[in-house]
Design a protein around this motif. Structure first.
Motif, PDB file in Angstrom:
ATOM      1  N   ASP A  19       4.405 -11.327   1.039  1.00 54.16           N
ATOM      2  CA  ASP A  19       4.747 -12.605   1.660  1.00 54.16           C
ATOM      3  C   ASP A  19       6.023 -12.522   2.489  1.00 54.16           C
ATOM      4  O   ASP A  19       6.222 -13.318   3.398  1.00 54.16           O
ATOM      5  CB  ASP A  19       4.907 -13.697   0.595  1.00 54.16           C
ATOM      6  N   ASN A  20       6.884 -11.564   2.181  1.00 53.07           N
ATOM      7  CA  ASN A  20       8.154 -11.424   2.891  1.00 53.07           C
ATOM      8  C   ASN A  20       8.141 -10.329   3.953  1.00 53.07           C
ATOM      9  O   ASN A  20       9.180 -10.010   4.517  1.00 53.07           O
ATOM     10  CB  ASN A  20       9.283 -11.153   1.906  1.00 53.07           C
ATOM     11  N   ILE A  21       6.970  -9.757   4.201  1.00 55.05           N
ATOM     12  CA  ILE A  21       6.851  -8.694   5.197  1.00 55.05           C
ATOM     13  C   ILE A  21       6.218  -9.288   6.441  1.00 55.05           C
ATOM     14  O   ILE A  21       5.107  -9.813   6.400  1.00 55.05           O
ATOM     15  CB  ILE A  21       6.005  -7.521   4.656  1.00 55.05           C
ATOM     16  N   ASP A  22       6.935  -9.203   7.545  1.00 59.89           N
ATOM     17  CA  ASP A  22       6.490  -9.840   8.788  1.00 59.89           C
ATOM     18  C   ASP A  22       5.714  -8.863   9.661  1.00 59.89           C
ATOM     19  O   ASP A  22       6.216  -8.397  10.694  1.00 59.89           O
ATOM     20  CB  ASP A  22       7.699 -10.401   9.530  1.00 59.89           C
ATOM     21  N   MET A  23       4.513  -8.504   9.200  1.00 60.19           N
ATOM     22  CA  MET A  23       3.614  -7.672   9.996  1.00 60.19           C
ATOM     23  C   MET A  23       2.197  -7.907   9.485  1.00 60.19           C
ATOM     24  O   MET A  23       2.011  -8.269   8.320  1.00 60.19           O
ATOM     25  CB  MET A  23       4.003  -6.191   9.936  1.00 60.19           C
ATOM     26  N   PRO A  24       1.203  -7.729  10.330  1.00 60.29           N
ATOM     27  CA  PRO A  24      -0.178  -7.929   9.890  1.00 60.29           C
ATOM     28  C   PRO A  24      -0.539  -6.974   8.752  1.00 60.29           C
ATOM     29  O   PRO A  24      -0.198  -5.797   8.794  1.00 60.29           O
ATOM     30  CB  PRO A  24      -1.009  -7.628  11.138  1.00 60.29           C
ATOM     31  N   LYS A  25      -1.235  -7.487   7.747  1.00 63.98           N
ATOM     32  CA  LYS A  25      -1.568  -6.690   6.562  1.00 63.98           C
ATOM     33  C   LYS A  25      -2.637  -5.637   6.827  1.00 63.98           C
ATOM     34  O   LYS A  25      -2.917  -4.811   5.980  1.00 63.98           O
ATOM     35  CB  LYS A  25      -2.033  -7.603   5.415  1.00 63.98           C
ATOM     36  N   ASN A  26      -3.246  -5.670   8.007  1.00 65.06           N
ATOM     37  CA  ASN A  26      -4.244  -4.664   8.353  1.00 65.06           C
ATOM     38  C   ASN A  26      -3.734  -3.696   9.426  1.00 65.06           C
ATOM     39  O   ASN A  26      -4.495  -2.919   9.980  1.00 65.06           O
ATOM     40  CB  ASN A  26      -5.538  -5.320   8.816  1.00 65.06           C
ATOM     41  N   SER A  27      -2.431  -3.730   9.699  1.00 65.35           N
ATOM     42  CA  SER A  27      -1.868  -2.851  10.733  1.00 65.35           C
ATOM     43  C   SER A  27      -1.477  -1.491  10.159  1.00 65.35           C
ATOM     44  O   SER A  27      -1.179  -1.363   8.971  1.00 65.35           O
ATOM     45  CB  SER A  27      -0.636  -3.502  11.363  1.00 65.35           C
ATOM     46  N   THR A  28      -1.481  -0.489  11.027  1.00 64.77           N
ATOM     47  CA  THR A  28      -1.055   0.834  10.578  1.00 64.77           C
ATOM     48  C   THR A  28       0.432   0.835  10.219  1.00 64.77           C
ATOM     49  O   THR A  28       0.854   1.634   9.385  1.00 64.77           O
ATOM     50  CB  THR A  28      -1.345   1.909  11.646  1.00 64.77           C
TER      51      THR A  28
END
Length: 111
Positions: A19-28
């Motif tokens: 929840d605190n990571i600002d990147m798409p969860k399906n990105s490399t």
């Protein structure tokens, strides 16, 4: 959390706070982030303790998404300034299922 039942290995579990990571969860980039945390944990454990193996498990929302067994010999040969975290795991026994939808639940390595 961490623990061991053998003086030759350490087992570590860490929770991804997605929840605190600002990147798409399906990105490399997200995959590399999770793998790099696992590598960093192993690096710190090998630096602090005289163990031969470090087993790292990553969880997200209660699901195991990465499990890797780092051996000291192979790990000590890594050139950390030049690695791709996701590709580096191919040098070690690991379970990871990542595709265009992101991480999938996996079985832990029992070692």
């Amino acid at each position: 959390e961490f623990g061991t039942d053998s003086p030759l290995k350490m087992e570590v579990e860490f929770q991804i706070n997605s929840d605190n990571i600002d990147m798409p969860k399906n990105s490399t980039e997200y995959q590399d982030y999770v793998c790099s945390v696992a590598i960093r944990i192993a690096r710190d454990i090998f630096a602090l303790l005289p163990v031969q193996k470090v087993v790292v498990h990553a969880t997200n929302d209660g699901d195991d998404i990465l499990s890797v067994c780092f051996d000291k010999k192979t790990f000590s040969d890594l050139k950390f300034n030049f690695i791709d975290p996701s590709e580096t795991l191919n040098k070690f026994q690991h379970n990871m299922n990542f595709d265009r939808d992101g991480f999938k639940c996996i079985e832990r390595i029992i070692n």
